[in-house]
Write a protein that holds these residues in place. Structure first.
Motif, PDB file in Angstrom:
ATOM      1  N   MET A   1       0.821  -1.211   0.000  1.00  0.00           N
ATOM      2  CA  MET A   1       0.000   0.000   0.000  1.00  0.00           C
ATOM      3  C   MET A   1       0.859   1.267   0.000  1.00  0.00           C
ATOM      4  SD  MET A   1      -3.020  -1.271  -0.058  1.00  0.00           S
ATOM      5  CE  MET A   1      -4.283  -0.146   0.499  1.00  0.00           C
ATOM      6  N   ILE A   2       1.884   1.259   0.862  1.00  0.00           N
ATOM      7  CA  ILE A   2       2.845   2.372   0.903  1.00  0.00           C
ATOM      8  C   ILE A   2       4.251   1.788   0.925  1.00  0.00           C
ATOM      9  CG2 ILE A   2       3.703   4.385   2.161  1.00  0.00           C
ATOM     10  CD1 ILE A   2       0.975   4.625   3.486  1.00  0.00           C
ATOM     11  N   THR A   3       5.076   2.243   0.012  1.00  0.00           N
ATOM     12  CA  THR A   3       6.487   1.841  -0.008  1.00  0.00           C
ATOM     13  C   THR A   3       7.331   3.068  -0.299  1.00  0.00           C
ATOM     14  OG1 THR A   3       5.879  -0.335  -0.893  1.00  0.00           O
ATOM     15  CG2 THR A   3       8.195   0.291  -1.018  1.00  0.00           C
ATOM     16  N   THR A   4       8.354   3.275   0.505  1.00  0.00           N
ATOM     17  CA  THR A   4       9.322   4.337   0.214  1.00  0.00           C
ATOM     18  C   THR A   4      10.722   3.746   0.257  1.00  0.00           C
ATOM     19  OG1 THR A   4       9.735   5.093   2.490  1.00  0.00           O
ATOM     20  CG2 THR A   4       7.805   6.000   1.363  1.00  0.00           C
ATOM     21  N   ARG A   5      11.602   4.320  -0.544  1.00  0.00           N
ATOM     22  CA  ARG A   5      12.989   3.878  -0.570  1.00  0.00           C
ATOM     23  C   ARG A   5      13.896   5.101  -0.540  1.00  0.00           C
ATOM     24  NH1 ARG A   5      11.066   0.195   1.083  1.00  0.00           N
ATOM     25  NH2 ARG A   5      10.836  -1.929   0.265  1.00  0.00           N
ATOM     26  N   SER A   6      14.721   5.173   0.490  1.00  0.00           N
ATOM     27  CA  SER A   6      15.686   6.271   0.665  1.00  0.00           C
ATOM     28  C   SER A   6      15.016   7.641   0.558  1.00  0.00           C
ATOM     29  CB  SER A   6      16.818   6.157  -0.372  1.00  0.00           C
ATOM     30  OG  SER A   6      17.486   4.919  -0.257  1.00  0.00           O
ATOM     31  N   LEU A   7      13.803   7.750   1.081  1.00  0.00           N
ATOM     32  CA  LEU A   7      13.041   8.995   0.979  1.00  0.00           C
ATOM     33  C   LEU A   7      13.689  10.088   1.828  1.00  0.00           C
ATOM     34  CD1 LEU A   7      10.551  10.370  -0.193  1.00  0.00           C
ATOM     35  CD2 LEU A   7       9.268   9.580   1.813  1.00  0.00           C
ATOM     36  N   THR A   8      13.962  11.218   1.207  1.00  0.00           N
ATOM     37  CA  THR A   8      14.692  12.310   1.862  1.00  0.00           C
ATOM     38  C   THR A   8      14.057  13.646   1.514  1.00  0.00           C
ATOM     39  OG1 THR A   8      16.775  11.060   1.792  1.00  0.00           O
ATOM     40  CG2 THR A   8      16.944  13.448   2.080  1.00  0.00           C
ATOM     41  N   LYS A   9      14.013  14.532   2.507  1.00  0.00           N
ATOM     42  CA  LYS A   9      13.554  15.894   2.272  1.00  0.00           C
ATOM     43  C   LYS A   9      14.445  16.860   3.039  1.00  0.00           C
ATOM     44  CE  LYS A   9      11.061  19.373   0.926  1.00  0.00           C
ATOM     45  NZ  LYS A   9      11.083  19.795  -0.487  1.00  0.00           N
ATOM     46  N   ARG A  10      15.001  17.829   2.300  1.00  0.00           N
ATOM     47  CA  ARG A  10      15.840  18.857   2.923  1.00  0.00           C
ATOM     48  C   ARG A  10      15.217  20.233   2.691  1.00  0.00           C
ATOM     49  NH1 ARG A  10      19.584  15.794  -0.007  1.00  0.00           N
ATOM     50  NH2 ARG A  10      20.821  14.354   1.280  1.00  0.00           N
ATOM     51  N   TYR A  11      15.334  21.072   3.709  1.00  0.00           N
ATOM     52  CA  TYR A  11      14.990  22.481   3.599  1.00  0.00           C
ATOM     53  C   TYR A  11      16.273  23.265   3.833  1.00  0.00           C
ATOM     54  CZ  TYR A  11      10.120  20.985   4.084  1.00  0.00           C
ATOM     55  OH  TYR A  11       8.896  20.379   3.899  1.00  0.00           O
ATOM     56  N   GLY A  12      16.951  23.608   2.770  1.00  0.00           N
ATOM     57  CA  GLY A  12      18.242  24.257   2.910  1.00  0.00           C
ATOM     58  C   GLY A  12      19.229  23.327   3.592  1.00  0.00           C
ATOM     59  N   ALA A  13      19.805  23.794   4.716  1.00  0.00           N
ATOM     60  CA  ALA A  13      20.779  22.983   5.450  1.00  0.00           C
ATOM     61  C   ALA A  13      20.114  21.995   6.398  1.00  0.00           C
ATOM     62  CB  ALA A  13      21.715  23.900   6.240  1.00  0.00           C
ATOM     63  N   VAL A  14      18.807  22.075   6.565  1.00  0.00           N
ATOM     64  CA  VAL A  14      18.094  21.220   7.510  1.00  0.00           C
ATOM     65  C   VAL A  14      17.538  19.996   6.795  1.00  0.00           C
ATOM     66  CG1 VAL A  14      16.179  21.065   9.126  1.00  0.00           C
ATOM     67  CG2 VAL A  14      17.502  23.177   8.980  1.00  0.00           C
ATOM     68  N   THR A  15      17.885  18.814   7.289  1.00  0.00           N
ATOM     69  CA  THR A  15      17.338  17.567   6.758  1.00  0.00           C
ATOM     70  C   THR A  15      16.142  17.172   7.596  1.00  0.00           C
ATOM     71  OG1 THR A  15      19.520  16.851   5.975  1.00  0.00           O
ATOM     72  CG2 THR A  15      17.824  15.163   6.201  1.00  0.00           C
ATOM     73  N   ALA A  16      14.946  17.305   7.025  1.00  0.00           N
ATOM     74  CA  ALA A  16      13.719  16.995   7.760  1.00  0.00           C
ATOM     75  C   ALA A  16      13.421  15.502   7.760  1.00  0.00           C
ATOM     76  CB  ALA A  16      12.544  17.760   7.155  1.00  0.00           C
ATOM     77  N   VAL A  17      13.697  14.834   6.635  1.00  0.00           N
ATOM     78  CA  VAL A  17      13.496  13.384   6.505  1.00  0.00           C
ATOM     79  C   VAL A  17      14.724  12.819   5.822  1.00  0.00           C
ATOM     80  CG1 VAL A  17      12.094  11.567   5.451  1.00  0.00           C
ATOM     81  CG2 VAL A  17      10.974  13.609   6.384  1.00  0.00           C
ATOM     82  N   SER A  18      15.265  11.735   6.379  1.00  0.00           N
ATOM     83  CA  SER A  18      16.537  11.220   5.878  1.00  0.00           C
ATOM     84  C   SER A  18      16.467   9.723   5.591  1.00  0.00           C
ATOM     85  CB  SER A  18      17.643  11.496   6.906  1.00  0.00           C
ATOM     86  OG  SER A  18      18.881  10.988   6.468  1.00  0.00           O
ATOM     87  N   SER A  19      16.505   9.363   4.304  1.00  0.00           N
ATOM     88  CA  SER A  19      16.645   7.970   3.848  1.00  0.00           C
ATOM     89  C   SER A  19      15.659   7.018   4.527  1.00  0.00           C
ATOM     90  CB  SER A  19      18.070   7.477   4.091  1.00  0.00           C
ATOM     91  OG  SER A  19      18.994   8.262   3.375  1.00  0.00           O
ATOM     92  N   VAL A  20      14.380   7.340   4.467  1.00  0.00           N
ATOM     93  CA  VAL A  20      13.345   6.532   5.125  1.00  0.00           C
ATOM     94  C   VAL A  20      12.844   5.443   4.186  1.00  0.00           C
ATOM     95  CG1 VAL A  20      10.974   6.583   5.998  1.00  0.00           C
ATOM     96  CG2 VAL A  20      12.621   8.310   6.746  1.00  0.00           C
ATOM     97  N   ASP A  21      12.824   4.204   4.681  1.00  0.00           N
ATOM     98  CA  ASP A  21      12.296   3.054   3.942  1.00  0.00           C
ATOM     99  C   ASP A  21      11.058   2.529   4.665  1.00  0.00           C
ATOM    100  OD1 ASP A  21      14.434   3.293   2.236  1.00  0.00           O
ATOM    101  OD2 ASP A  21      15.582   1.655   3.127  1.00  0.00           O
TER     102      ASP A  21
END
Length: 378
Positions: A1-21
């Motif tokens: 239903m939901i699959t993520t691989r190495s999901l990442t979100k950065r806002y400038g220098a801030v990493t909000a989500v890092s490599s989520v599986d």
């Protein structure tokens, strides 16, 4: 239903989500736990195509997101943080607007689907007053009703019980269990341990943007190597098990032992009556505290001044209370204690059938996810 691989979100220098599986299977009741500012809401928004990832992959109901999010959303219902509404319209009218805006919203069944959704969330008797007059709990219920309009295969909920009283929380929990039994997969993001503990069968724990643990809830509650014993003669039990008793409170003892059956045989053989015996298991609270740091809403004072989150720490605030404000532990507790509803009448955020004024004010529609695709409730 939901699959993520190495999901990442950065806002400038801030990493909000890092490599989520993430891996959420059909039929799961999946709880995403983490302190305030750990990246939960950012992750949920990426799943719904409301925020674009910096890197990694997302598949929602088999569709790539955000590229094919329009194909996925009609079968997804969502409630992200506090739901929004057209304030001068009633709850029913808001739901009709949402339903008409999306695909597959047949006009001839619209009224029936709206009434069914309102009934399921406890708003069957809501009157025609505008949404701007609704209480926070009513807004939350209306937002959930919007997510249920199309009978979705997948529900994605971010802090769904925000603003509800204990009775309302119990009602929503029971509703989600019923929906899951009927085939809807539940993905719930929360910082409230009891909410996840009381509903979910699989858990993901997030800390500072990273998924630090993902497992079945039963797996997380592994035995501690201790046994809880309740006996009318605790002194005799303590004498027989000299050096093995780690805690004692009245007739209850916490004993260092791996096998409850063997310990029971030993106690009974030694003439000690046993009222109750069970292996002690780790609580969800203990697991979360071991794996996570303080939320970003907590600023500790150091010797040299006030400590603030580091540059690499998530700064996106979420929710109302961080995990460091949760209930304390009981060394003689058998596991996860769950808060039940208080006694008394239903809160003012519930509108009973036949009593339009009972709620005082009604609900709230969808949030940005609904605005993106009202037909999906998300």
């Amino acid at each position: 239903m939901i699959t993520t691989r190495s999901l990442t979100k950065r806002y400038g220098a801030v990493t909000a989500v890092s490599s989520v599986d993430l891996d959420v299977a059909p039929g799961d009741r999946y709880g995403l736990l983490g302190p305030n500012g750990s990246g939960k809401t950012t992750l949920v928004r990426m799943l719904l195509g409301l925020v674009y990832p910096t890197g990694g992959e997302i598949r929602l109901l088999g569709h790539a997101v955000p590229k094919r999010v329009r194909q996925a959303l009609p079968e997804v219902g969502a409630l992200v943080e506090q739901p929004a509404a057209i304030p001068h319209l009633s709850g029913r009218t808001n739901l009709a607007v949402i339903d008409a805006a999306g695909p597959h919203g047949a006009r001839r069944t619209r009224r029936a689907r709206i009434e069914e959704a309102l009934d399921r969330v406890g708003l069957a008797g809501v009157d025609r007053r505008p949404v701007r007059a609704y209480s926070l709990g009513m807004r939350q219920r209306l937002g959930l009703a919007a997510a249920l309009l199309r009978r979705p295969r997948l529900l994605i909920l971010d802090e769904p019980t925000n603003g509800l009283d204990p009775r309302g929380i119990k009602e929503i929990r029971e509703l989600l269990r019923t929906l899951n039994a009927d085939g809807t997969t539940i993905f719930l993001s929360s910082h409230i341990l009891s909410e996840v503990d009381g509903l979910c069968d699989r858990v993901g724990i997030v800390d500072r943007g990273r998924l630090v643990r993902q497992a079945e809830l039963a797996e997380l509650r592994e035995p501690t190597g201790r046994v809880l014993v309740d006996t009318p003669d605790p002194a005799a039990a303590a004498a027989l098990l000299d050096g093995e008793v780690e805690a004692r409170e009245g007739g209850r003892l916490l004993i260092r032992a791996a096998d409850p059956a063997a310990l029971n045989a030993r106690l009974v053989g030694g003439g000690v009556p046993v009222r109750e015996i069970a292996a002690q298991r780790r609580t969800l609270e203990q697991v979360v505290f071991e794996l996570t740091s303080a939320g970003s809403d907590r600023l500790a004072r150091a010797d040299t001044g006030l400590e603030r989150p580091g540059r690499g720490q998530e700064r996106v605030g979420e929710g109302n209370a961080s995990t460091d404000e949760m209930a304390g532990r009981d060394p003689l507790g058998s596991g996860a204690g769950r808060a039940g509803p208080g006694r008394g009448s239903a809160g003012s955020d519930g509108a009973a059938e036949g009593d339009p004024g009972a709620a005082g004010a009604a609900a709230a529609p969808p949030d940005r996810a609904d605005a993106e695709n009202p037909g999906g409730g998300a």
